[in-house]
Design a protein around this motif. Sequence first.
Motif, PDB file in Angstrom:
ATOM      1  N   GLY A 674       0.799  -1.217   0.000  1.00 29.99           N
ATOM      2  CA  GLY A 674       0.000   0.000   0.000  1.00 29.99           C
ATOM      3  C   GLY A 674       0.832   1.269   0.000  1.00 29.99           C
ATOM      4  N   GLU A 675       2.114   1.183   0.417  1.00 30.59           N
ATOM      5  CA  GLU A 675       2.981   2.372   0.430  1.00 30.59           C
ATOM      6  C   GLU A 675       3.542   2.707  -0.944  1.00 30.59           C
ATOM      7  N   LEU A 676       3.330   1.821  -1.902  1.00 29.06           N
ATOM      8  CA  LEU A 676       3.933   2.041  -3.221  1.00 29.06           C
ATOM      9  C   LEU A 676       3.411   3.319  -3.866  1.00 29.06           C
ATOM     10  N   GLY A 677       2.097   3.551  -3.775  1.00 29.93           N
ATOM     11  CA  GLY A 677       1.529   4.749  -4.388  1.00 29.93           C
ATOM     12  C   GLY A 677       2.132   6.020  -3.825  1.00 29.93           C
ATOM     13  N   GLU A 678       2.311   6.080  -2.492  1.00 30.10           N
ATOM     14  CA  GLU A 678       2.907   7.252  -1.842  1.00 30.10           C
ATOM     15  C   GLU A 678       4.347   7.456  -2.318  1.00 30.10           C
ATOM     16  N   LEU A 679       5.084   6.356  -2.424  1.00 26.25           N
ATOM     17  CA  LEU A 679       6.468   6.448  -2.887  1.00 26.25           C
ATOM     18  C   LEU A 679       6.529   6.999  -4.306  1.00 26.25           C
ATOM     19  N   VAL A 680       5.671   6.489  -5.189  1.00 23.47           N
ATOM     20  CA  VAL A 680       5.665   6.945  -6.575  1.00 23.47           C
ATOM     21  C   VAL A 680       5.333   8.427  -6.646  1.00 23.47           C
ATOM     22  N   ALA A 681       4.344   8.857  -5.892  1.00 27.70           N
ATOM     23  CA  ALA A 681       3.945  10.269  -5.905  1.00 27.70           C
ATOM     24  C   ALA A 681       5.106  11.171  -5.507  1.00 27.70           C
ATOM     25  N   GLY A 682       5.941  10.699  -4.586  1.00 31.57           N
ATOM     26  CA  GLY A 682       7.075  11.501  -4.149  1.00 31.57           C
ATOM     27  C   GLY A 682       8.212  11.569  -5.134  1.00 31.57           C
ATOM     28  N   GLN A 683       8.205  10.715  -6.152  1.00 29.95           N
ATOM     29  CA  GLN A 683       9.288  10.682  -7.132  1.00 29.95           C
ATOM     30  C   GLN A 683       8.963  11.442  -8.416  1.00 29.95           C
ATOM     31  N   LEU A 684       7.756  11.984  -8.511  1.00 30.55           N
ATOM     32  CA  LEU A 684       7.370  12.669  -9.748  1.00 30.55           C
ATOM     33  C   LEU A 684       8.215  13.914  -9.973  1.00 30.55           C
ATOM     34  N   VAL A 685       8.629  14.112 -11.234  1.00 32.05           N
ATOM     35  CA  VAL A 685       9.376  15.305 -11.639  1.00 32.05           C
ATOM     36  C   VAL A 685       8.533  16.059 -12.652  1.00 32.05           C
ATOM     37  N   PRO A 686       8.286  17.338 -12.454  1.00 29.63           N
ATOM     38  CA  PRO A 686       7.446  18.094 -13.397  1.00 29.63           C
ATOM     39  C   PRO A 686       7.949  17.953 -14.828  1.00 29.63           C
ATOM     40  N   GLY A 687       7.039  17.586 -15.706  1.00 30.90           N
ATOM     41  CA  GLY A 687       7.389  17.441 -17.115  1.00 30.90           C
ATOM     42  C   GLY A 687       8.022  16.115 -17.480  1.00 30.90           C
ATOM     43  N   GLY A 688       8.368  15.296 -16.501  1.00 31.02           N
ATOM     44  CA  GLY A 688       9.002  14.021 -16.781  1.00 31.02           C
ATOM     45  C   GLY A 688       8.000  12.887 -16.808  1.00 31.02           C
ATOM     46  N   ARG A 689       8.478  11.711 -17.185  1.00 36.56           N
ATOM     47  CA  ARG A 689       7.623  10.524 -17.241  1.00 36.56           C
ATOM     48  C   ARG A 689       8.243   9.430 -16.380  1.00 36.56           C
ATOM     49  N   LEU A 690       7.391   8.800 -15.587  1.00 35.62           N
ATOM     50  CA  LEU A 690       7.836   7.778 -14.645  1.00 35.62           C
ATOM     51  C   LEU A 690       7.108   6.475 -14.942  1.00 35.62           C
ATOM     52  N   ALA A 691       7.855   5.373 -14.926  1.00 34.67           N
ATOM     53  CA  ALA A 691       7.267   4.049 -15.112  1.00 34.67           C
ATOM     54  C   ALA A 691       7.513   3.218 -13.861  1.00 34.67           C
ATOM     55  N   VAL A 692       6.461   2.525 -13.421  1.00 33.10           N
ATOM     56  CA  VAL A 692       6.582   1.537 -12.356  1.00 33.10           C
ATOM     57  C   VAL A 692       6.517   0.171 -13.030  1.00 33.10           C
ATOM     58  N   ILE A 693       7.592  -0.582 -12.977  1.00 29.11           N
ATOM     59  CA  ILE A 693       7.657  -1.891 -13.637  1.00 29.11           C
ATOM     60  C   ILE A 693       7.449  -2.964 -12.582  1.00 29.11           C
ATOM     61  N   VAL A 694       6.436  -3.806 -12.806  1.00 30.07           N
ATOM     62  CA  VAL A 694       5.963  -4.718 -11.769  1.00 30.07           C
ATOM     63  C   VAL A 694       5.975  -6.157 -12.268  1.00 30.07           C
ATOM     64  N   PRO A 695       5.972  -7.132 -11.358  1.00 30.20           N
ATOM     65  CA  PRO A 695       5.846  -8.535 -11.781  1.00 30.20           C
ATOM     66  C   PRO A 695       4.494  -8.769 -12.444  1.00 30.20           C
TER      67      PRO A 695
END
Length: 797
Positions: A674-695
């Motif tokens: 459940g903490e994954l969403g919070e972690l991802v939100a904290g890594q966002l960079v304005p204008g950039g693109r982020l991918a979460v790669i999962v099993p």
Amino acid sequence: MGPICYSESSRHIERRRSNRNIGPEHPITTDNNEAPPARQLELGKEQRYLTRLYQRLDLLRERTRAQLDGVLAQGGGGTHQNRSERDSFAGMYAERLSRLWAVENGLCFGRLDLTGEKPLYIGRIGMADDEQARLLIDWRAPVAQPFYRATPASPMGVTRRRHLRTRDRRVIGVDDDLFDLDDLTEADRATLNGEAALLAALGEKRTGRMRDIVATIQAEQDRIIRSDLNGVLVVQGGPGTGKTVVALHRAAYLLYTHRDRLARRGILLLGPNPTFLRYIEQVLPSLGETDVLLSTVADLYPGVTARASESAEAAVLKGSARMADVVAKAVRDRQRMPRQPVDIDLGAYTLRLDRRAFEAAASRASRGRRPHNQARAVFVRHILGTLAKQAAKQLGRGLLDEEELADLREDLRTEPAVKSALNRLWPYLTPQRLLIGLFSSRERMAYAGLSPAEQDVLFRDPPRGGGHWTEADVPLLDEAAELLGDIDPAVLRAAAMQAEEDLAAARRAEEAERQSEIAYAREVLELTGMGGMVDAERLAARHRDDGSHLTTAERAAADRTWAYGHIIVDEAQELSAMAWRMLMRRSPNRSMTVVGDIAQTGTAAGAASWAGMLDPHAAGRWRVETLTVNYRTPTELMAVAADVLTLVGPSLRAPRSVRETGVRPWARRLDGPGELGELVAGQLVPGGRLAVIVPAAQAARLGALVTAAVPGAVAGPGAGSLEAPVVVLTVTEAKGLEFDTVIVAEPAAILSGSPRGAGDLYVALTRATGALGVAHTGALPAVLSRCAELPASRPAD
């Protein structure tokens, strides 16, 4: 998503033109407002030349638009030859206009100063003025090679190579590589490092679409792009080495260099999945090429959309080379004599077919190695002859001459009982019907050589409706189509008659629509006061799409037997042995570019070696070129991936990265998913693109957690995934893509998720161009020890 054919109607081109309002003059701006006067003078000189090029481009567009309008204004009348010529010219002008619009951005990107010669400007297309003086050199032309290959040790006659950085129609910067300082003025010496253009391009944020690298092609890449057309060229390269862009630029180069040879047969570019095709679809049009077919294996069989899922075991079994023999036996199974003689009750008498008669007819049918459906005609003719002789005896008609025997055969052919018996003994088959019958019958699978355990893997009930085909089924359908052949046209005659009726109705509806458009055009002309100046019918025709002219790519997409002039395969290590058989049928000349990385093979059906996949089809006709430099992945990230690569193969070596960021990859242990969403939100960079790669096994659950916590996040490879600021993907879905930031979730599950888990983790770790993080709830795999473990109490910086 089906195959992508690069073609564009005049209506779409006109819409694109009307949406642009770009004048010939633009103010000169630079990245440095305090540039020295000499620098400003150079920018001004380059801006004036660029403006001249765009003025010429606009003029060429207007002329081509007028030529196209002139052809379309001729209407659809005249002889068949006249209509054919009109369609041919219309297609030629529409394609030319599409190319002229496709090169709007980045029209000119370089200049070569040669000893004792005028400078040459390098761009996306070649252009000359009305006196045929060269204004712009196509980057694919031989004379442009020094722009990519010249070095101080081997300058190739170049004194200076200039990179032009442009935005819209403005020059915003120049970078020079100097090869002969003695030949330059003091003003010329105020230049930048030659790597500036490449490093600037690498540092840009990802947009969700692949960009071309035509302005920054490196010497190692250029040599491969311009390699000979003949034979199979394997481009082996690790992550970030530019394999895909090299393949795309090679397609553009080959079409330019061998257009006469390739224009008739076209180029097929095969990608791993629809998301990847959307990712790259803008590259070739930006290089001036608009007639290449982009497809996946799942879309390569006309009329079949293969989107259903199946187990990995089923996909691997269907992809194995022995399935060619299984399909062949499945065809022979439909040519078998039943255990008991076949009695045909005709009311007044009964005819009997025994094994001897059947085997004689089957032997005759098989002699010419005809496909199943064509051999059926021979089989039926022989069987009808046998039945006619039986019928004559039972009717007491004695010895019949040939004409009487032929009449009796024809009478028997129309008997429902006879037709039913023939359809049981040697049925007409489509590839779809053959495979459905095979996989829904354990008896038939056993006859085809599949063990009980394999039958358990492949068995499925007969489908109801469409949408049941998988990607692994497509090569099997293609294999079956080769063995079955087309159905006898005589059998299709009734269906053709119905199709004619449907076509006539469609033509009546089309004519009614045309008359409505003419009436509307007439009304518009009257309202505007132009009724006496423009013909309403011509005005209406000008705005109607004429679909009678199909591009090479469109014709190829609809024809299973099409032989391409050249085939390019990306992520080729993933193709199964059966997929290679299907692809080789489309390349009888074995002219191919195969792009991939054996270390990144993600499926057990894929390649363990290039020799193992290619030798059965092109022994002695394939060669390997290796890309060794990683332009995408920073050194810090590649060091982590290189450790994982040792699990894939101890002898494998990761490509050398050309840049460092100073940012170390990190790992963070989560108390729960459940903490994954919070972690991802904290890594966002304005204008950039982020991918979460999962099993793959956790994709649905983790995707839901991220999309719930991050506004705008998308889970899966569907519509919008390329443009979303955050996307959750499996390793298979992320293959071939790149992102500013990547977070790999649950790496231990990726490692243990398949027999090739180490290769999957290697792929996941090499999708980032900037920052890399690892999120885990269990123990961090030891192979990721280079990642800096962050305290669980705070988000990563």
